[in-house]
Design a protein around this motif. Sequence first.
Motif, PDB file in Angstrom:
ATOM      1  N   ARG A   9      -2.089   2.557  -2.994  1.00 37.33           N
ATOM      2  CA  ARG A   9      -2.240   1.420  -3.897  1.00 37.33           C
ATOM      3  C   ARG A   9      -2.719   1.902  -5.263  1.00 37.33           C
ATOM      4  O   ARG A   9      -3.719   2.592  -5.386  1.00 37.33           O
ATOM      5  CB  ARG A   9      -3.251   0.425  -3.339  1.00 37.33           C
ATOM      6  CG  ARG A   9      -2.989  -0.992  -3.797  1.00 37.33           C
ATOM      7  CD  ARG A   9      -4.160  -1.892  -3.515  1.00 37.33           C
ATOM      8  NE  ARG A   9      -5.212  -1.678  -4.495  1.00 37.33           N
ATOM      9  CZ  ARG A   9      -5.178  -2.164  -5.726  1.00 37.33           C
ATOM     10  NH1 ARG A   9      -4.163  -2.881  -6.125  1.00 37.33           N
ATOM     11  NH2 ARG A   9      -6.158  -1.924  -6.563  1.00 37.33           N
ATOM     12  N   SER A  10      -1.983   1.542  -6.262  1.00 40.12           N
ATOM     13  CA  SER A  10      -2.371   1.999  -7.585  1.00 40.12           C
ATOM     14  C   SER A  10      -3.429   1.064  -8.113  1.00 40.12           C
ATOM     15  O   SER A  10      -3.347  -0.142  -7.941  1.00 40.12           O
ATOM     16  CB  SER A  10      -1.170   1.995  -8.508  1.00 40.12           C
ATOM     17  OG  SER A  10      -0.307   0.949  -8.176  1.00 40.12           O
ATOM     18  N   ASP A  11      -4.457   1.639  -8.736  1.00 39.79           N
ATOM     19  CA  ASP A  11      -5.448   0.739  -9.292  1.00 39.79           C
ATOM     20  C   ASP A  11      -5.457   0.797 -10.810  1.00 39.79           C
ATOM     21  O   ASP A  11      -6.397   0.397 -11.454  1.00 39.79           O
ATOM     22  CB  ASP A  11      -6.836   0.990  -8.708  1.00 39.79           C
ATOM     23  CG  ASP A  11      -7.112   2.444  -8.533  1.00 39.79           C
ATOM     24  OD1 ASP A  11      -6.405   3.228  -9.187  1.00 39.79           O
ATOM     25  OD2 ASP A  11      -8.016   2.788  -7.756  1.00 39.79           O
ATOM     26  N   SER A  12      -4.422   1.341 -11.387  1.00 36.95           N
ATOM     27  CA  SER A  12      -4.305   1.234 -12.826  1.00 36.95           C
ATOM     28  C   SER A  12      -2.834   1.087 -13.169  1.00 36.95           C
ATOM     29  O   SER A  12      -1.960   1.447 -12.382  1.00 36.95           O
ATOM     30  CB  SER A  12      -4.884   2.468 -13.508  1.00 36.95           C
ATOM     31  OG  SER A  12      -4.016   3.552 -13.319  1.00 36.95           O
ATOM     32  N   VAL A  13      -2.591   0.538 -14.348  1.00 34.30           N
ATOM     33  CA  VAL A  13      -1.203   0.339 -14.752  1.00 34.30           C
ATOM     34  C   VAL A  13      -0.505   1.691 -14.910  1.00 34.30           C
ATOM     35  O   VAL A  13       0.653   1.868 -14.542  1.00 34.30           O
ATOM     36  CB  VAL A  13      -1.141  -0.461 -16.065  1.00 34.30           C
ATOM     37  CG1 VAL A  13       0.294  -0.610 -16.521  1.00 34.30           C
ATOM     38  CG2 VAL A  13      -1.757  -1.825 -15.872  1.00 34.30           C
ATOM     39  N   LEU A  44       0.578   2.813 -11.708  1.00 34.55           N
ATOM     40  CA  LEU A  44       1.671   1.958 -11.250  1.00 34.55           C
ATOM     41  C   LEU A  44       2.993   2.445 -11.836  1.00 34.55           C
ATOM     42  O   LEU A  44       4.011   2.537 -11.138  1.00 34.55           O
ATOM     43  CB  LEU A  44       1.404   0.523 -11.691  1.00 34.55           C
ATOM     44  CG  LEU A  44       2.353  -0.546 -11.164  1.00 34.55           C
ATOM     45  CD1 LEU A  44       2.088  -0.763  -9.693  1.00 34.55           C
ATOM     46  CD2 LEU A  44       2.176  -1.838 -11.917  1.00 34.55           C
TER      47      LEU A  44
END
Lengths: 280, 398
Positions: free
Chosen positions: B20-24, B27
């Motif tokens: 899961r990406s937690d920054s753009v 992403l």
Amino acid sequence: MATSRDMLTLKPQAETLGYRMLRRAQSLVLWLELIRNLAVRDVEVRYKHSLLGLYWAILNPLVTAGIFGFVFGVIFHASSGSIPYVVFLLTGLTFWNLFANGLMSATGCVTGNASMLAKIYFPRVVLPTAAVFARFIDFMFSALVLLVFILLYHVQVYWSALWIIPLLGIQVVFTLGIAYLFAALNVLYRDMTQLVGLVLMVWMYMSPVMYAASSQTSTLQGLLLMNPMGGILQAERDLLFAGQLTEPSFLWSAAAWAVLALVGGLAVFKRVEPLFAEVM
Amino acid sequence: MAAHVVAEHVSKRFQLRRDRSDSVGHLLLQMLPRRSRPKPEPFWALQDVSFEIKQGRSLGIIGNNGSGKSTLLKLLTRTMQPTEGRIEMSGRMSALIELGAGFHPDFTGRENIVLNASILGIRRRDIERSMDEIIDFAEIRPFIDVPVKYYSSGMNARLGFSVAVHVQPQLLIVDEVLAVGDEAFQQKCMDRIFAMKRSGTSIILVSHDLGSIERLMDDGLWIDGGVVRGRGVPRDVVYSYRSFLGETTARDGAAPNAKETSQVSFAVDAVAIRGLNRHEQSIAPGDPASIHVRLTNATSQTVRGYVGISIRRPDGLEVAEISGLRDQQLVAMTPGTTHVEVLTSELRLASGQYEVDVTIFDDQGRRLANARSAGAFRVQGQERTSGVILVPHEWRRS
């Protein structure tokens, strides 16, 4: 505690439509009060524990207007019609800052209030709403500064300026919608604040803040005013200094954008909300 | 009476998504095609948990760290949604979940009281009325206008507790936070919680203090690995939890499967313990004392039976038993109220807090009613003695 028992026994028969509506109205009043408390406290805290206090709300647009006024007015000779450029610019900045600062505060407000989320559930949408309203309070102080400048420069102001009030309504609705979107996304992607900063910078230059849309070619003008903030800013300035709307049609598009932003922003926020407790 | 909280087959799954990406930025990177992606790992924090709490009852939740207790509380306070099952509750809820929860660190104590109350559903003008009471209970009057971020953890917990109990909730949820207060404050909190319980508030308490769960709660719930391992009479639940932990305390008297008899025909109404030397509430070690029990017989005939009194230390250790059965003191319980009094010329207990359980038996020795913690008293001496009993003694050179 007799009252609590009464409430419990009353419950089954009282689940009528009217009762539910009453309950909803009651909780709405409650959440509105929470929004107000949060917003007022936000402004208080921001200025109480800082060196210059409330002057920041005034100083910030003043310095910005000063430096932009120097660069664009003196160096680039930007034209602003009959109004002195500083007043013109300060007007644009005052209204723009309501949007930009509201969006900036709202973006970080859910992640910044993690401790508040841990208690009892309350509609999380209260937080970005309060953040935007806090900046609205700031706006009222900077509007006073603007008023002082208008008086100092003897700029003629029209009664139509009163129409700015409903226009501000459109602007706040639009701001809220965008704010909900970014506040929710910021929970998932923490660098959303950087992105918002970048977006706002581009957005400001693409909006008639430092220049008048009317002084551009009609194609460019149409493009600038399609941007909802452009339409709103132009209309606000027109009402203040021209006494009439030069481009009323773009106001309708701005209003449509505002509604769309609010509905879309709320939808995204509601969608992401259940995840808040899990990813934070 | 209507159930106050109902949890039915509640499960909570967390996705431990490594990707899961937690920054753009992350992403965008992920949008690049890649050969393989790690699959999301489901993690069940809670599985099929069901219980209900009736109005005015209390539930104690125990379990190891990571067993899912906190997740359960988050579901109860609705800060999280269950993946499966449902939770229903009615009435105003108030919670003290973690330290500083619901506080804005930059706001002063006073501002936070208002803020917290409005989160809990109380209007400003209503909370202003109980403001002084809240501040005094929390014992932080000198600091009430200081931002909460400067508070010590004890002050934080005291303020949090004080607000949580002063909003007149119908359900109070308390997590371990109380542990940060000193002993006096913990005692005060417990007293307050039980005062609220007596006035009809339901309580959910999560604690590692098994003694207090055992002696203070109506029901117990033991969760381990997200699954309910035990439910019912706290004494039994705590017993099985302790056995599970491998630290079973030797207690032969208490059979772990002793069922609460649900006879409502007989009830223990009140137990009063008084020292006979002075008029104060407290009793000095070695004072003469009386234990006064008031019983109700709701049936229409006189029943002859026995009264058993057990004195316990708050942590559950049984100190003394006074058995009417053993003493062959048959009591005729007439329909209505019956008073029984036991007198002792010397209550040889060391200083401390004690509780009294009362059991009513019929003349065959069958249990008719059992009241746990029906009464409590404090023995207070001039000097602090450790231990449980007072041994009469004299010193001699030999």
